[in-house]
Design a protein around this motif. Structure first.
Motif, PDB file in Angstrom:
ATOM      1  N   TYR A 130      -4.203   6.833   9.386  1.00 19.22           N
ATOM      2  CA  TYR A 130      -3.976   6.681   7.947  1.00 19.22           C
ATOM      3  C   TYR A 130      -3.049   5.505   7.632  1.00 19.22           C
ATOM      4  O   TYR A 130      -2.638   5.317   6.502  1.00 19.22           O
ATOM      5  CB  TYR A 130      -3.435   7.985   7.349  1.00 19.22           C
ATOM      6  N   THR A 131      -2.702   4.719   8.674  1.00 15.30           N
ATOM      7  CA  THR A 131      -1.824   3.562   8.451  1.00 15.30           C
ATOM      8  C   THR A 131      -2.656   2.289   8.487  1.00 15.30           C
ATOM      9  O   THR A 131      -3.330   2.002   9.484  1.00 15.30           O
ATOM     10  CB  THR A 131      -0.726   3.499   9.528  1.00 15.30           C
ATOM     11  N   VAL A 132      -2.584   1.530   7.415  1.00 17.94           N
ATOM     12  CA  VAL A 132      -3.327   0.261   7.368  1.00 17.94           C
ATOM     13  C   VAL A 132      -2.592  -0.726   8.275  1.00 17.94           C
ATOM     14  O   VAL A 132      -1.377  -0.903   8.126  1.00 17.94           O
ATOM     15  CB  VAL A 132      -3.362  -0.286   5.920  1.00 17.94           C
ATOM     16  N   PRO A 133      -3.286  -1.349   9.237  1.00 20.82           N
ATOM     17  CA  PRO A 133      -2.594  -2.286  10.133  1.00 20.82           C
ATOM     18  C   PRO A 133      -1.839  -3.355   9.332  1.00 20.82           C
ATOM     19  O   PRO A 133      -2.407  -3.972   8.432  1.00 20.82           O
ATOM     20  CB  PRO A 133      -3.719  -2.896  10.967  1.00 20.82           C
ATOM     21  N   GLU A 134      -0.565  -3.516   9.683  1.00 22.04           N
ATOM     22  CA  GLU A 134       0.323  -4.322   8.843  1.00 22.04           C
ATOM     23  C   GLU A 134      -0.149  -5.772   8.681  1.00 22.04           C
ATOM     24  O   GLU A 134      -0.181  -6.309   7.570  1.00 22.04           O
ATOM     25  CB  GLU A 134       1.738  -4.290   9.430  1.00 22.04           C
ATOM     26  N   ALA A 135      -0.535  -6.380   9.792  1.00 19.47           N
ATOM     27  CA  ALA A 135      -0.893  -7.807   9.720  1.00 19.47           C
ATOM     28  C   ALA A 135      -2.034  -8.015   8.736  1.00 19.47           C
ATOM     29  O   ALA A 135      -2.036  -8.966   7.953  1.00 19.47           O
ATOM     30  CB  ALA A 135      -1.291  -8.301  11.105  1.00 19.47           C
ATOM     31  N   GLN A 136      -2.995  -7.108   8.732  1.00 18.85           N
ATOM     32  CA  GLN A 136      -4.157  -7.259   7.845  1.00 18.85           C
ATOM     33  C   GLN A 136      -3.761  -6.957   6.398  1.00 18.85           C
ATOM     34  O   GLN A 136      -4.186  -7.645   5.468  1.00 18.85           O
ATOM     35  CB  GLN A 136      -5.295  -6.314   8.270  1.00 18.85           C
ATOM     36  N   ALA A 137      -2.951  -5.910   6.218  1.00 15.45           N
ATOM     37  CA  ALA A 137      -2.539  -5.530   4.857  1.00 15.45           C
ATOM     38  C   ALA A 137      -1.880  -6.705   4.160  1.00 15.45           C
ATOM     39  O   ALA A 137      -2.107  -6.959   2.978  1.00 15.45           O
ATOM     40  CB  ALA A 137      -1.578  -4.353   4.905  1.00 15.45           C
ATOM     41  N   ARG A 138      -1.080  -7.459   4.922  1.00 16.87           N
ATOM     42  CA  ARG A 138      -0.304  -8.535   4.302  1.00 16.87           C
ATOM     43  C   ARG A 138      -1.147  -9.774   3.976  1.00 16.87           C
ATOM     44  O   ARG A 138      -0.699 -10.667   3.294  1.00 16.87           O
ATOM     45  CB  ARG A 138       0.846  -8.944   5.222  1.00 16.87           C
ATOM     46  N   LYS A 139      -2.359  -9.803   4.515  1.00 17.82           N
ATOM     47  CA  LYS A 139      -3.185 -11.009   4.314  1.00 17.82           C
ATOM     48  C   LYS A 139      -3.916 -11.008   2.988  1.00 17.82           C
ATOM     49  O   LYS A 139      -4.472 -12.006   2.574  1.00 17.82           O
ATOM     50  CB  LYS A 139      -4.252 -11.090   5.418  1.00 17.82           C
ATOM     51  N   MET A 140      -3.985  -9.860   2.336  1.00 15.59           N
ATOM     52  CA  MET A 140      -4.909  -9.778   1.201  1.00 15.59           C
ATOM     53  C   MET A 140      -4.398  -8.789   0.170  1.00 15.59           C
ATOM     54  O   MET A 140      -3.895  -7.728   0.509  1.00 15.59           O
ATOM     55  CB  MET A 140      -6.253  -9.333   1.783  1.00 15.59           C
ATOM     56  N   ARG A 141      -4.554  -9.148  -1.101  1.00 14.49           N
ATOM     57  CA  ARG A 141      -4.099  -8.276  -2.191  1.00 14.49           C
ATOM     58  C   ARG A 141      -4.827  -6.931  -2.171  1.00 14.49           C
ATOM     59  O   ARG A 141      -4.226  -5.870  -2.299  1.00 14.49           O
ATOM     60  CB  ARG A 141      -4.345  -9.014  -3.521  1.00 14.49           C
ATOM     61  N   ALA A 142      -6.152  -6.993  -1.984  1.00 14.92           N
ATOM     62  CA  ALA A 142      -6.953  -5.781  -2.140  1.00 14.92           C
ATOM     63  C   ALA A 142      -6.735  -4.774  -1.015  1.00 14.92           C
ATOM     64  O   ALA A 142      -7.321  -3.694  -1.037  1.00 14.92           O
ATOM     65  CB  ALA A 142      -8.429  -6.151  -2.231  1.00 14.92           C
ATOM     66  N   SER A 143      -5.858  -5.081  -0.053  1.00 16.74           N
ATOM     67  CA  SER A 143      -5.612  -4.094   0.997  1.00 16.74           C
ATOM     68  C   SER A 143      -5.036  -2.812   0.387  1.00 16.74           C
ATOM     69  O   SER A 143      -5.112  -1.753   0.988  1.00 16.74           O
ATOM     70  CB  SER A 143      -4.690  -4.664   2.073  1.00 16.74           C
ATOM     71  N   TYR A 144      -4.518  -2.908  -0.854  1.00 15.32           N
ATOM     72  CA  TYR A 144      -3.971  -1.676  -1.451  1.00 15.32           C
ATOM     73  C   TYR A 144      -5.065  -0.669  -1.797  1.00 15.32           C
ATOM     74  O   TYR A 144      -4.772   0.483  -2.047  1.00 15.32           O
ATOM     75  CB  TYR A 144      -3.044  -1.940  -2.631  1.00 15.32           C
ATOM     76  N   TYR A 145      -6.334  -1.069  -1.780  1.00 14.04           N
ATOM     77  CA  TYR A 145      -7.381  -0.070  -2.024  1.00 14.04           C
ATOM     78  C   TYR A 145      -7.489   0.918  -0.865  1.00 14.04           C
ATOM     79  O   TYR A 145      -8.012   2.018  -1.037  1.00 14.04           O
ATOM     80  CB  TYR A 145      -8.746  -0.740  -2.266  1.00 14.04           C
ATOM     81  N   PHE A 146      -6.987   0.513   0.298  1.00 16.95           N
ATOM     82  CA  PHE A 146      -6.986   1.459   1.413  1.00 16.95           C
ATOM     83  C   PHE A 146      -6.003   2.598   1.154  1.00 16.95           C
ATOM     84  O   PHE A 146      -6.167   3.691   1.685  1.00 16.95           O
ATOM     85  CB  PHE A 146      -6.670   0.737   2.735  1.00 16.95           C
ATOM     86  N   LEU A 147      -4.987   2.346   0.327  1.00 18.08           N
ATOM     87  CA  LEU A 147      -4.043   3.430  -0.012  1.00 18.08           C
ATOM     88  C   LEU A 147      -4.783   4.526  -0.775  1.00 18.08           C
ATOM     89  O   LEU A 147      -4.700   5.702  -0.422  1.00 18.08           O
ATOM     90  CB  LEU A 147      -2.902   2.886  -0.874  1.00 18.08           C
ATOM     91  N   GLY A 148      -5.499   4.137  -1.815  1.00 15.77           N
ATOM     92  CA  GLY A 148      -6.220   5.126  -2.625  1.00 15.77           C
ATOM     93  C   GLY A 148      -7.298   5.830  -1.819  1.00 15.77           C
ATOM     94  O   GLY A 148      -7.468   7.053  -1.913  1.00 15.77           O
ATOM     95  N   ALA A 149      -8.022   5.053  -1.012  1.00 17.50           N
ATOM     96  CA  ALA A 149      -9.144   5.632  -0.254  1.00 17.50           C
ATOM     97  C   ALA A 149      -8.638   6.583   0.830  1.00 17.50           C
ATOM     98  O   ALA A 149      -9.184   7.676   1.011  1.00 17.50           O
ATOM     99  CB  ALA A 149      -9.986   4.517   0.349  1.00 17.50           C
ATOM    100  N   LEU A 150      -7.575   6.183   1.544  1.00 13.35           N
ATOM    101  CA  LEU A 150      -7.054   7.057   2.603  1.00 13.35           C
ATOM    102  C   LEU A 150      -6.405   8.303   2.008  1.00 13.35           C
ATOM    103  O   LEU A 150      -6.538   9.404   2.539  1.00 13.35           O
ATOM    104  CB  LEU A 150      -6.048   6.295   3.479  1.00 13.35           C
ATOM    105  N   LEU A 151      -5.715   8.127   0.888  1.00 14.83           N
ATOM    106  CA  LEU A 151      -5.112   9.286   0.224  1.00 14.83           C
ATOM    107  C   LEU A 151      -6.206  10.270  -0.169  1.00 14.83           C
ATOM    108  O   LEU A 151      -6.086  11.480   0.054  1.00 14.83           O
ATOM    109  CB  LEU A 151      -4.323   8.820  -1.010  1.00 14.83           C
ATOM    110  N   GLY A 152      -7.281   9.742  -0.740  1.00 13.32           N
ATOM    111  CA  GLY A 152      -8.399  10.603  -1.154  1.00 13.32           C
ATOM    112  C   GLY A 152      -9.081  11.241   0.041  1.00 13.32           C
ATOM    113  O   GLY A 152      -9.603  12.345  -0.042  1.00 13.32           O
ATOM    114  N   ARG A 153      -9.089  10.530   1.154  1.00 11.93           N
ATOM    115  CA  ARG A 153      -9.775  11.054   2.344  1.00 11.93           C
ATOM    116  C   ARG A 153      -8.953  12.126   3.053  1.00 11.93           C
ATOM    117  O   ARG A 153      -9.453  13.185   3.379  1.00 11.93           O
ATOM    118  CB  ARG A 153     -10.040   9.906   3.325  1.00 11.93           C
ATOM    119  N   CYS A 154      -7.671  11.783   3.335  1.00 15.60           N
ATOM    120  CA  CYS A 154      -6.927  12.684   4.216  1.00 15.60           C
ATOM    121  C   CYS A 154      -5.546  13.084   3.692  1.00 15.60           C
ATOM    122  O   CYS A 154      -4.765  13.662   4.412  1.00 15.60           O
ATOM    123  CB  CYS A 154      -6.815  12.077   5.619  1.00 15.60           C
ATOM    124  N   GLY A 155      -5.259  12.729   2.438  1.00 14.68           N
ATOM    125  CA  GLY A 155      -3.979  13.170   1.862  1.00 14.68           C
ATOM    126  C   GLY A 155      -2.784  12.390   2.362  1.00 14.68           C
ATOM    127  O   GLY A 155      -1.647  12.718   2.024  1.00 14.68           O
TER     128      GLY A 155
END
Ligand code: EPU
Length: 439
Positions: free
Chosen positions: A82-107
């Motif tokens: 449930y942790t977005v790999p840091e290096a990738q998260a920092r490369k792109m604005r839209a990496s924050y969509y993984f927050l919503g999707a992972l929260l919805g998937r596994c809380g």
């Protein structure tokens, strides 16, 4: 250093094809984490932001297989992280969509603060408001910079249960609207999101999720209603091997960029694969400048051309959330205005710092003054080639248009910004006569 070299002064003519929308696909790919079956995503643009999304999916444990040009089969069955790999998260604005999707998937979800274009302050308070209203607990992981000032470095979300509720956004935000949808499709009960953004990519995300079994209505209006569902498996019966294919909507901003390029070079270009009503406000502004824009009846084509040799007319633009004039087209349009006759005013109402390109455009002979929330452009008869840089994605697109319209040679550096969002831009533009190459 990689760069684009352009020999300007050629009219663009012929046919060009638009790819799938960057700002859709960067939400749809994370959304596959919510599915209970594999799916196939089609019309995926070949851009580096997509590469980053696919890397994140793979690193989370998803199986991603390229099955054709612009087509990926994605299966998230085995995702347990449930942790977005840091290096990738920092490369792109839209990496924050993984927050919503992972929260919805596994809380649970954790991600470093996103990177992407620097357009001034880019807060995520509205995203957090949505998550917290649904019942998530957000922890902001803070650090200090070299000057000793505290900043938010990462976000962690946790919940036992997401519960449908009323989310009222204080700011019209594309990202917060998308994240509120992602987090609520599998919540218990009904969620309403008020004061939503209405961009085509929001409708596309909702269409994708509905196609896979979600119950989302109202996307494209100010109020979205989501009836939570326990599973997202489309109409595919349990145990079936059918995999649903979803095709990403055409990129409104890529199409708009080609429209501005056709106009600025006084060309005649048929832009294929567009949804004309997404382009209405862009077309209207171009027409005000004297550019001919024709939607080809019942076809997904728009023709942009310039007749005669009269200079473009000046006009005023004010950026606004959809259906207003898109901020993501403001720099490209400024290039046209910089060679129009007379004074144009640009008002930027979305981002506080979307005028970095002005310094670069001035190197090419443009006469532009910055004001508190915009710019005043005094048109000059022509631009001349120069060495410039792509300050961000759309600023880079503007430099390409300026280079194509200018007299002489232009060299654009920092092109990684452009390649984040434009698929095969060099090949596509060469196909309509542009003298551009990547070196
Ligand atoms: N805002 C807040 N709080 C938030 C979120 C946003 O105050 O929690 C403010 C922002 O500061 C800004 C306004 O709301 O003033 C709109 O921001 P929005 O959230 O709509 O922008 P975004 O989701 O971060 C997307 C696109 C941008 C595009 C904007 C506006 C993606 C990945 N990015 O950004 O695209 O400019 O919407 O349409 O979809 C680009 O493609 O070049 C690009 C920058």
């Amino acid at each position: 250093m990689d760069k684009f070299v352009i020999e300007g002064g050629t009219r663009l003519t012929g046919d060009i094809y638009v790819s799938g929308a960057k700002n859709s696909v960067v939400a749809i790919l994370p959304a596959t984490l919510l599915l209970d079956v594999p799916c196939i995503i089609d019309n995926v643009p070949d851009i580096s932001d997509v590469e980053i999304c696919l890397t994140i999916l793979r690193e989370l444990g998803a199986e991603v297989e390229k099955t054709g040009e612009g087509t990926y089969r994605i299966s998230c069955e085995n995702v347990s992280r449930y942790t977005v790999p840091e290096a990738q998260a920092r490369k792109m604005r839209a990496s924050y969509y993984f927050l919503g999707a992972l929260l919805g998937r596994c809380g649970r979800a954790k991600a470093a603060m996103p990177g992407g274009c620097n357009l001034g302050e880019r807060p995520i308070d509205q995203h957090l408001l949505a998550f917290e209203t649904l019942g998530a607990y957000a922890t902001l992981i803070k650090r200090r910079n070299m000057r000793g000032e505290e900043y938010v470095d990462a976000v962690e979300l946790e919940t036992d249960r997401l519960t449908g509720t009323n989310i009222s956004l204080n700011v019209v935000s594309v990202g917060a609207t998308m994240n509120a949808i992602l987090a609520s499709v599998k919540a218990d009960g009904i969620t309403t999101i008020e004061n939503c953004a209405r961009e085509p990519h929001i409708v596309d995300l909702a269409n994708f999720l509905n196609y896979m079994g979600a119950r989302i209505s109202g996307a494209g209006t100010h109020k979205i209603t989501i009836e939570g569902v326990p599973f997202l498996r489309g109409n595919v019966a349990e145990g079936s091997v059918e995999t649903r294919t979803y095709s990403v909507v055409p990129d409104q901003i890529e199409a708009g960029t080609f429209m501005a390029a056709a106009a600025a070079t006084r060309g005649d270009v048929m832009i294929h694969g567009v949804i004309p009503h997404h382009l209405k406000d862009i077309a209207d502004r171009l027409r005000e400048c004297g550019v001919r824009v024709e939607e080809i009846e019942n076809e997904d084509i728009v023709r942009v051309y310039v007749e005669g040799d009269k200079r473009f007319r000046a006009t005023n633009i004010r950026t606004e959330p959809y259906p207003g004039f898109p901020t993501d087209m403001q720099p490209q349009m400024a290039v046209l205005l910089s060679i129009a006759e007379g004074q144009s005013n640009i008002t930027e109402s979305v981002w506080e710092d979307r005028f970095k390109y002005v310094t670069e455009l001035r190197r090419m002979g443009a006469n532009i003054d910055l004001t508190r929330d915009g710019a005043i452009v005094w048109g000059v008869p022509r631009l001349h080639g120069a060495s410039v840089k792509a300050c961000d994605l759309r600023a880079g697109a503007a430099m390409i248009i300026a280079g194509l319209a200018a007299e002489g040679a232009t060299e654009i550096t920092d092109i990684y910004h452009i390649e984040r969002g434009y698929s095969h831009i060099v090949e596509k533009l060469r196909g309509i006569g542009a003298r551009i190459q990547r070196e």
